[in-house]
Write a protein that holds these residues in place. Structure first.
Motif, PDB file in Angstrom:
ATOM      1  N   LEU A  86     -10.167  -0.034  -1.116  1.00 24.57           N
ATOM      2  CA  LEU A  86      -9.719   1.361  -0.996  1.00 24.57           C
ATOM      3  C   LEU A  86      -9.979   2.140  -2.286  1.00 24.57           C
ATOM      4  O   LEU A  86      -9.630   3.303  -2.382  1.00 24.57           O
ATOM      5  CB  LEU A  86      -8.218   1.418  -0.666  1.00 24.57           C
ATOM      6  CG  LEU A  86      -7.768   0.912   0.696  1.00 24.57           C
ATOM      7  CD1 LEU A  86      -6.242   0.940   0.797  1.00 24.57           C
ATOM      8  CD2 LEU A  86      -8.375   1.729   1.824  1.00 24.57           C
ATOM      9  N   ASP A  87     -10.552   1.425  -3.279  1.00 26.87           N
ATOM     10  CA  ASP A  87     -10.835   2.063  -4.571  1.00 26.87           C
ATOM     11  C   ASP A  87      -9.570   2.491  -5.292  1.00 26.87           C
ATOM     12  O   ASP A  87      -9.492   3.580  -5.861  1.00 26.87           O
ATOM     13  CB  ASP A  87     -11.711   3.306  -4.364  1.00 26.87           C
ATOM     14  CG  ASP A  87     -13.097   3.046  -4.914  1.00 26.87           C
ATOM     15  OD1 ASP A  87     -13.224   2.102  -5.699  1.00 26.87           O
ATOM     16  OD2 ASP A  87     -14.021   3.796  -4.544  1.00 26.87           O
ATOM     17  N   VAL A  88      -8.568   1.623  -5.207  1.00 27.01           N
ATOM     18  CA  VAL A  88      -7.273   1.947  -5.785  1.00 27.01           C
ATOM     19  C   VAL A  88      -7.059   1.065  -7.017  1.00 27.01           C
ATOM     20  O   VAL A  88      -7.341  -0.122  -6.974  1.00 27.01           O
ATOM     21  CB  VAL A  88      -6.165   1.654  -4.752  1.00 27.01           C
ATOM     22  CG1 VAL A  88      -4.820   1.481  -5.424  1.00 27.01           C
ATOM     23  CG2 VAL A  88      -6.116   2.757  -3.720  1.00 27.01           C
ATOM     24  N   VAL A  89      -6.571   1.646  -8.100  1.00 25.03           N
ATOM     25  CA  VAL A  89      -6.249   0.837  -9.267  1.00 25.03           C
ATOM     26  C   VAL A  89      -4.737   0.620  -9.263  1.00 25.03           C
ATOM     27  O   VAL A  89      -3.969   1.561  -9.429  1.00 25.03           O
ATOM     28  CB  VAL A  89      -6.654   1.552 -10.585  1.00 25.03           C
ATOM     29  CG1 VAL A  89      -6.345   0.664 -11.784  1.00 25.03           C
ATOM     30  CG2 VAL A  89      -8.122   1.936 -10.527  1.00 25.03           C
ATOM     31  N   PRO A  90      -4.301  -0.637  -8.995  1.00 25.36           N
ATOM     32  CA  PRO A  90      -2.851  -0.862  -8.908  1.00 25.36           C
ATOM     33  C   PRO A  90      -2.172  -0.737 -10.259  1.00 25.36           C
ATOM     34  O   PRO A  90      -2.777  -1.061 -11.277  1.00 25.36           O
ATOM     35  CB  PRO A  90      -2.749  -2.296  -8.390  1.00 25.36           C
ATOM     36  CG  PRO A  90      -4.057  -2.929  -8.656  1.00 25.36           C
ATOM     37  CD  PRO A  90      -5.087  -1.854  -8.817  1.00 25.36           C
ATOM     38  N   GLU A  91      -0.916  -0.262 -10.245  1.00 22.66           N
ATOM     39  CA  GLU A  91      -0.144  -0.235 -11.501  1.00 22.66           C
ATOM     40  C   GLU A  91       0.216  -1.666 -11.831  1.00 22.66           C
ATOM     41  O   GLU A  91       0.496  -2.449 -10.929  1.00 22.66           O
ATOM     42  CB  GLU A  91       1.157   0.553 -11.338  1.00 22.66           C
ATOM     43  CG  GLU A  91       0.982   2.014 -11.063  1.00 22.66           C
ATOM     44  CD  GLU A  91       1.349   2.367  -9.627  1.00 22.66           C
ATOM     45  OE1 GLU A  91       2.500   2.126  -9.234  1.00 22.66           O
ATOM     46  OE2 GLU A  91       0.467   2.885  -8.911  1.00 22.66           O
ATOM     47  N   SER A  92       0.218  -2.005 -13.121  1.00 24.43           N
ATOM     48  CA  SER A  92       0.557  -3.398 -13.445  1.00 24.43           C
ATOM     49  C   SER A  92       2.055  -3.505 -13.716  1.00 24.43           C
ATOM     50  O   SER A  92       2.751  -2.530 -13.808  1.00 24.43           O
ATOM     51  CB  SER A  92      -0.232  -3.861 -14.638  1.00 24.43           C
ATOM     52  OG  SER A  92      -0.103  -2.909 -15.664  1.00 24.43           O
TER      53      SER A  92
ATOM     54  N   ILE B 200       0.847  -1.203   0.000  1.00 27.22           N
ATOM     55  CA  ILE B 200       0.000   0.000   0.000  1.00 27.22           C
ATOM     56  C   ILE B 200       0.879   1.248   0.000  1.00 27.22           C
ATOM     57  O   ILE B 200       0.657   2.183  -0.770  1.00 27.22           O
ATOM     58  CB  ILE B 200      -0.927   0.016   1.240  1.00 27.22           C
ATOM     59  CG1 ILE B 200      -1.812  -1.226   1.262  1.00 27.22           C
ATOM     60  CG2 ILE B 200      -1.780   1.279   1.249  1.00 27.22           C
ATOM     61  CD1 ILE B 200      -2.526  -1.439   2.595  1.00 27.22           C
ATOM     62  N   ALA B 201       1.897   1.221   0.856  1.00 32.03           N
ATOM     63  CA  ALA B 201       2.781   2.382   0.955  1.00 32.03           C
ATOM     64  C   ALA B 201       3.498   2.632  -0.375  1.00 32.03           C
ATOM     65  O   ALA B 201       3.606   3.778  -0.824  1.00 32.03           O
ATOM     66  CB  ALA B 201       3.790   2.164   2.078  1.00 32.03           C
ATOM     67  N   ASP B 202       3.952   1.562  -1.023  1.00 28.59           N
ATOM     68  CA  ASP B 202       4.616   1.702  -2.328  1.00 28.59           C
ATOM     69  C   ASP B 202       3.671   2.342  -3.328  1.00 28.59           C
ATOM     70  O   ASP B 202       4.048   3.220  -4.092  1.00 28.59           O
ATOM     71  CB  ASP B 202       5.014   0.320  -2.888  1.00 28.59           C
ATOM     72  CG  ASP B 202       6.310  -0.158  -2.277  1.00 28.59           C
ATOM     73  OD1 ASP B 202       6.910   0.616  -1.510  1.00 28.59           O
ATOM     74  OD2 ASP B 202       6.695  -1.310  -2.550  1.00 28.59           O
ATOM     75  N   HIS B 203       2.436   1.865  -3.326  1.00 32.98           N
ATOM     76  CA  HIS B 203       1.465   2.401  -4.278  1.00 32.98           C
ATOM     77  C   HIS B 203       1.298   3.909  -4.112  1.00 32.98           C
ATOM     78  O   HIS B 203       1.228   4.652  -5.088  1.00 32.98           O
ATOM     79  CB  HIS B 203       0.114   1.698  -4.116  1.00 32.98           C
ATOM     80  CG  HIS B 203      -0.946   2.300  -4.978  1.00 32.98           C
ATOM     81  ND1 HIS B 203      -1.106   1.942  -6.308  1.00 32.98           N
ATOM     82  CD2 HIS B 203      -1.841   3.288  -4.745  1.00 32.98           C
ATOM     83  CE1 HIS B 203      -2.066   2.668  -6.825  1.00 32.98           C
ATOM     84  NE2 HIS B 203      -2.541   3.495  -5.912  1.00 32.98           N
ATOM     85  N   PHE B 204       1.210   4.346  -2.869  1.00 35.23           N
ATOM     86  CA  PHE B 204       0.966   5.772  -2.624  1.00 35.23           C
ATOM     87  C   PHE B 204       2.256   6.597  -2.528  1.00 35.23           C
ATOM     88  O   PHE B 204       2.188   7.818  -2.371  1.00 35.23           O
ATOM     89  CB  PHE B 204       0.143   5.956  -1.335  1.00 35.23           C
ATOM     90  CG  PHE B 204      -1.296   5.530  -1.484  1.00 35.23           C
ATOM     91  CD1 PHE B 204      -2.200   6.322  -2.180  1.00 35.23           C
ATOM     92  CD2 PHE B 204      -1.753   4.341  -0.948  1.00 35.23           C
ATOM     93  CE1 PHE B 204      -3.527   5.937  -2.325  1.00 35.23           C
ATOM     94  CE2 PHE B 204      -3.074   3.943  -1.087  1.00 35.23           C
ATOM     95  CZ  PHE B 204      -3.969   4.742  -1.782  1.00 35.23           C
ATOM     96  N   GLY B 205       3.389   5.922  -2.587  1.00 29.82           N
ATOM     97  CA  GLY B 205       4.663   6.644  -2.486  1.00 29.82           C
ATOM     98  C   GLY B 205       4.857   7.298  -1.126  1.00 29.82           C
ATOM     99  O   GLY B 205       5.355   8.424  -1.019  1.00 29.82           O
TER     100      GLY B 205
END
Ligand code: AMP
Length: 186
Positions: free
Chosen positions: A180-186, A15-20
């Motif tokens: 969380l309504d997050v679209v992960p980067e592939s 999660i932290a990586d996704h949000f930087g």
């Protein structure tokens, strides 16, 4: 949130990586201090080895210092904090002061027997001092007594996001991002 062994640390990093943003794990900070032999580590170790919580005053001060670091200025994910009602109040004060706000409180829902099994497996691979069977059971009790009441607190505030924490790591990550309504980067 979630009991010991729910997979908080693993998922926190995704999660932290996704949000930087930094994933701030109080358990990791305590463990780093223990291995460096700092006064904080010496103090914390007594509690950790017994499966008890480190006193709020010590933990709160540590978190306050950590979120003051520049990398947390634009947000952060807390892993394993708050764990007591007093820590909830302290966190409210801290983020009020820094001008942050809580976006969500994520709770990994897992079966108690399953997490005990996971922790016993982790004991064999990682050899953490607090992963013996007695201590594992005590940590589950402490979670139930002191931390599970926090779920209701955050539910009432409309911040609680509960996610089924059983299954493959990837599956759980997907559930979290969906919730969380997050679209992960592939
Ligand atoms: P964890 O890696 O999150 O399971 O934390 C390991 C141990 O560190 C816990 O069993 C506690 O002894 C201590 N600890 C971590 N976070 C906290 C906290 N928020 N409050 C008190 N003790 C904590």
């Amino acid at each position: 949130m979630g009991p010991p062994g729910a997979g908080k640390g693993t998922q926190a990093r995704f999660i932290a990586d996704h949000f930087g943003i930094p994933a701030i794990s109080t358990g990791d900070i305590f463990r780093a201090n223990v291995s460096e032999g700092t006064p904080l580590g010496v103090e914390a170790k007594r509690y950790m080895d017994a499966g008890e919580y480190v006193p709020d005053e010590i933990t709160n001060r540590m978190v306050r210092n950590r979120i003051d670091e520049p990398d947390a200025a634009h947000g952060f994910l807390l892993d394993g904090y708050p764990r007591t009602v007093a820590q909830v109040e302290e966190l409210d004060g801290m983020i009020n002061f820094t001008g942050h706000q809580l976006d969500a409180v994520l709770c990994l829902v897992v079966d108690k027997d399953e997490v005990v099994k996971r922790l016993l497996q982790r004991a064999q691979t990682e050899g953490r001092a607090d992963d013996t069977e007695d201590v594992i059971r005590r940590r589950q009790e402490v979670y139930l007594e002191q931390t599970s009441p926090l779920i209701e607190v955050y539910k009432e505030r409309g911040l609680l996001v509960e996610v089924d924490g059983l299954g493959d790591v990837d599956e759980v990550t997907k559930r979290i991002f969906d919730a969380l309504d997050v679209v992960p980067e592939s």
